[in-house]
Enzyme design. Sequence first.
Site, short mmCIF file in Angstrom:
data_model
loop_
_atom_site.label_atom_id
_atom_site.label_comp_id
_atom_site.label_asym_id
_atom_site.label_seq_id
_atom_site.Cartn_x
_atom_site.Cartn_y
_atom_site.Cartn_z
N TYR A 68 -13.44 -13.26 6.80
CA TYR A 68 -12.88 -14.51 6.26
C TYR A 68 -12.46 -15.45 7.40
CZ TYR A 68 -12.92 -14.07 1.21
OH TYR A 68 -13.33 -14.04 -0.10
N THR A 104 6.71 3.97 11.81
CA THR A 104 7.94 3.16 11.84
C THR A 104 8.98 3.84 10.95
OG1 THR A 104 6.62 1.18 12.19
CG2 THR A 104 8.84 0.83 11.36
N SER A 129 0.86 -1.20 0.00
CA SER A 129 0.00 0.00 0.00
C SER A 129 0.89 1.23 0.00
CB SER A 129 -0.89 0.07 1.25
OG SER A 129 -1.65 1.28 1.22
N TYR A 148 -6.94 6.11 2.80
CA TYR A 148 -6.04 5.15 3.46
C TYR A 148 -6.74 4.55 4.68
CZ TYR A 148 -1.65 3.46 5.61
OH TYR A 148 -0.65 2.70 6.17
N LYS A 182 -7.24 -18.72 1.34
CA LYS A 182 -8.24 -19.79 1.50
C LYS A 182 -7.86 -20.99 0.62
CE LYS A 182 -13.24 -20.28 0.94
NZ LYS A 182 -13.69 -20.26 -0.47
N LYS A 214 -7.96 0.65 5.13
CA LYS A 214 -7.39 -0.21 6.17
C LYS A 214 -8.47 -0.72 7.12
CE LYS A 214 -2.94 -0.08 5.13
NZ LYS A 214 -2.17 -1.30 4.82
#
Length: 318
Positions: free
Chosen positions: A164, A180, A80, A150, A110, A154
């Site tokens: 899922y 970071t 991203s 963004y 999956k 997210k």
Amino acid sequence: MNNRKKRILITGAAGFIGSHLCDRFIQDNYHVVGMDNLITGDLQNIEHLFPLGTFEFYKHDVSKFVHVSGKLDYILHFASPASPVDYLEMPIQTLKVGSLGTHNLLGLAKAKKAVFMIASTSEVYGDPLVHPQPEEYWGNVNPIGPRGVYDEAKRFQESMTMAYHQVHGIDTRIARIFNTYGPRMRTKDGRALPTFFTQAVQGRTLTVYGDGSQTRSFCFIDDLVEGIVRLLKHTYSAPVNLGNPEEITILQLANKIIQTVGNSNVKISFHPLPEDDPKRRKPDISKARKLLNWQPNNSLNEGLSLTSKYFKKKVTTY
Ligand code: UDP
């Protein structure tokens, strides 16, 4: 005995965090499949991995159907644009990689029965009204503001991942990553820390937005990578904050960077604060401490000094 190396797909492999993850998993004896469409990533970050034989790379946009042949044990979705400047320039790609990209990769997880991890973000908390931010906080996000592309991508990514997990039983992890920094950040990334380093090394004026009283909490890349590895190996599927709780104002950061670079002639100028810029940000990392026995080892001073060496090498002085 089965001696097959574990195979891990890392999207955003040529990016700042992605490339450090590639290094770490190769070092830990995995076979790494890297994927990146290179809109913000840089092949230079992973060039050293190509000759190893335990690394392969596909230039691909994961918001389109993703095919990887063979077995996959883990999928880490770290692709991203991540700098506000980038996602302002590429709002639709940012929305697509977080939404369509996540859907495609969950489908792949999956099919391959792989453990799936997403790089979520402190931006899910928006401009937070709770301080420091624990995982239980739902956030304060403007969906149609400039950061919405963004933040909402997210947040959708987290929802899709949980769905899922619940519906298809996929083994999932959600890392909420706070600011970071470290080597391999781009000089033109646009975020405060790499911008200040580039400006300080070049002897240019540092551009502080607002009065610089807004805060962030900066985590050194090696500490983040360790947190990600520990979370991946845990079985916990709800979000976990990963970041350094050492909070600092942006003005203090600018001064610290000038000091670290050792260019005391450099000045600071003040510019308008961008719309919806979060005022305070600091992770509550109690969960990561308890579950993963993890906390950052590098202080801001240590991390900045390691990062300074990188920027001094990287930046070509005018
Ligand atoms: N910022 C700044 N000067 C710059 C770039 C950013 O003062 O050249 C400020 C920005 O307005 C924000 C903080 O620094 O308050 C951190 O911004 P960054 O883009 O690094 O990431 P964010 O944490 O906002 O996603």
